[in-house]
Design an enzyme around this catalytic site. Sequence first.
Site, short mmCIF file in Angstrom:
data_model
loop_
_atom_site.label_atom_id
_atom_site.label_comp_id
_atom_site.label_asym_id
_atom_site.label_seq_id
_atom_site.Cartn_x
_atom_site.Cartn_y
_atom_site.Cartn_z
N ASP A 249 0.83 -1.20 0.00
CA ASP A 249 0.00 0.00 0.00
C ASP A 249 0.86 1.24 0.00
OD1 ASP A 249 -2.21 -1.56 0.20
OD2 ASP A 249 -2.45 -1.31 2.37
N LYS A 271 0.45 3.91 -6.40
CA LYS A 271 1.13 4.79 -7.37
C LYS A 271 0.24 5.16 -8.54
CE LYS A 271 6.05 5.06 -7.40
NZ LYS A 271 6.98 3.96 -7.39
N MET A 384 -9.18 6.53 9.75
CA MET A 384 -9.64 7.35 8.63
C MET A 384 -10.65 8.38 9.12
SD MET A 384 -10.02 4.25 5.88
CE MET A 384 -10.53 3.01 7.06
#
Length: 467
Positions: A249, A271, A384
């Site tokens: 990741d 990416k 998150m």
Amino acid sequence: MQHFPIFLSLSGERVVVAGGGAAALAKLRLLMKTEARLVVHAPDPAPEIETWARDARLTLYRRALVAGDVAGARLVYAASEDAAEDARVSAIARAEGALVNIVDNLADSQFLTPAIVDRDPVTIAIGTEGAAPVLARALKAELEARLPVRLGPLARIGKAFRKVAEALPMGRARRDFWQAYYFGTGPRAFDAGGEEGTRDALDALLNAHLARAQRPGSVAFVGAGPGDPELLTLKARRALDAADVVIHDRLISPEILELARREATLIDMGKQGFGPSAAQSDINALLVEHATTGAQVVRLKSGDSTVFGRLDEEIEAVEAAGIAWHIVPGITSASAAVAAIGQSLTRRGRNASVRFLTGHDTRGFADHDWRSLARPGEVAAIYMGKTSARFFQGRLLMHGADPATPVTLVENASRADQRILATTLADLPGALTDAALTGPALTLFGLAPRAAAHLIRHDHDLIQELA
Ligand code: SAH
């Protein structure tokens, strides 16, 4: 590029040298490393040339080269060190179809002899088109020093073994084998046991790689921890050490990727090319694709892969393809964050349970059991949770939470750039705006950093009391 570098086979070819002095000797010394048939024309040859002629290493004619002498020769060196004589020889050579080099006369030469670093069969040729012979010599010296002499024998032994190594499947398996030979096993074996030892080691290495190639592929779902490489488990390290492919990741730190086996292929699923966050289906397909070809795949996820890692979807894909897999647990960021503030996630008399919550799910901000979370003493680790902070605050206050409830954000937990932001439920959105956190952050609801005199904090810790 005026001169194009090539490696010319001189096996059994005739090479003619016209001249018997120092220039001719220098060229002959180089040419005697080849398998060419050497012919020297010299009315007055140096004693070395006489000796070589006696030893049948070259054919010597004690007279000047004349028309007809060069027919069928591949190369001619005009090396008499006399311009007129060299020009005469050169004209004959050209007329009879050989390539000619006039020593120390670049302009009239058809080819030139580079500076050579000889680790036969590895040969490095250095040319500067005559512009900077000093530079060529310096480069040669540098390369000579850099390349161990054993490189030659290693390459020769390797070359003789190429056919045998074809037992390995083409592609990665074979590349890995040669990589291990030239940069590990080979040099070690050569230093310890010379050519003989190297040949034995090469056999053993091939057997090990054959065994490896026959193993079926597998996938290890490995938790990389929150970022500090020292928080990797030994099992995780071992898995990285054995990996053929590492699919990771965006949050995985470079220091951890460093630990992957040198030959491993690293695939960054965060990416460009795959977009900012790759589609889950692409990741699933990649896992299956690599493991199917026999690769030992490490699927490296931040923290613990069983926490908000979409692990089940990947397991199901791998399982459906009949590929063996296992999970290596890691330290989740909640553990690293709570450690950073010197607290524990549960505490007798305060909270008997702790919740791991996500700030948002596939449908947007995630809904939770706000009523029970709003009770005094509750603790939650919110992943998150940055963008959903205001939403959380609203729901919790609406369900009766105390506005003074401590809330602590730990950004980049366990990394050198870790930051701690201590605030309260009431002040959470404002504090977040002021702090402008850019890294991954874990929100600890119901916990404030412990006011402890003896807690040694990370060097870069920055405690912001914004309550
Ligand atoms: N499996 C991971 C969580 C993945 S979800 C784990 O167990 O930690 C991604 C979220 O994890 C981030 O948005 C952030 O909230 C948290 N996170 C991951 N690494 C972190 C770190 N070093 N410091 C703080 N939070 C982190």
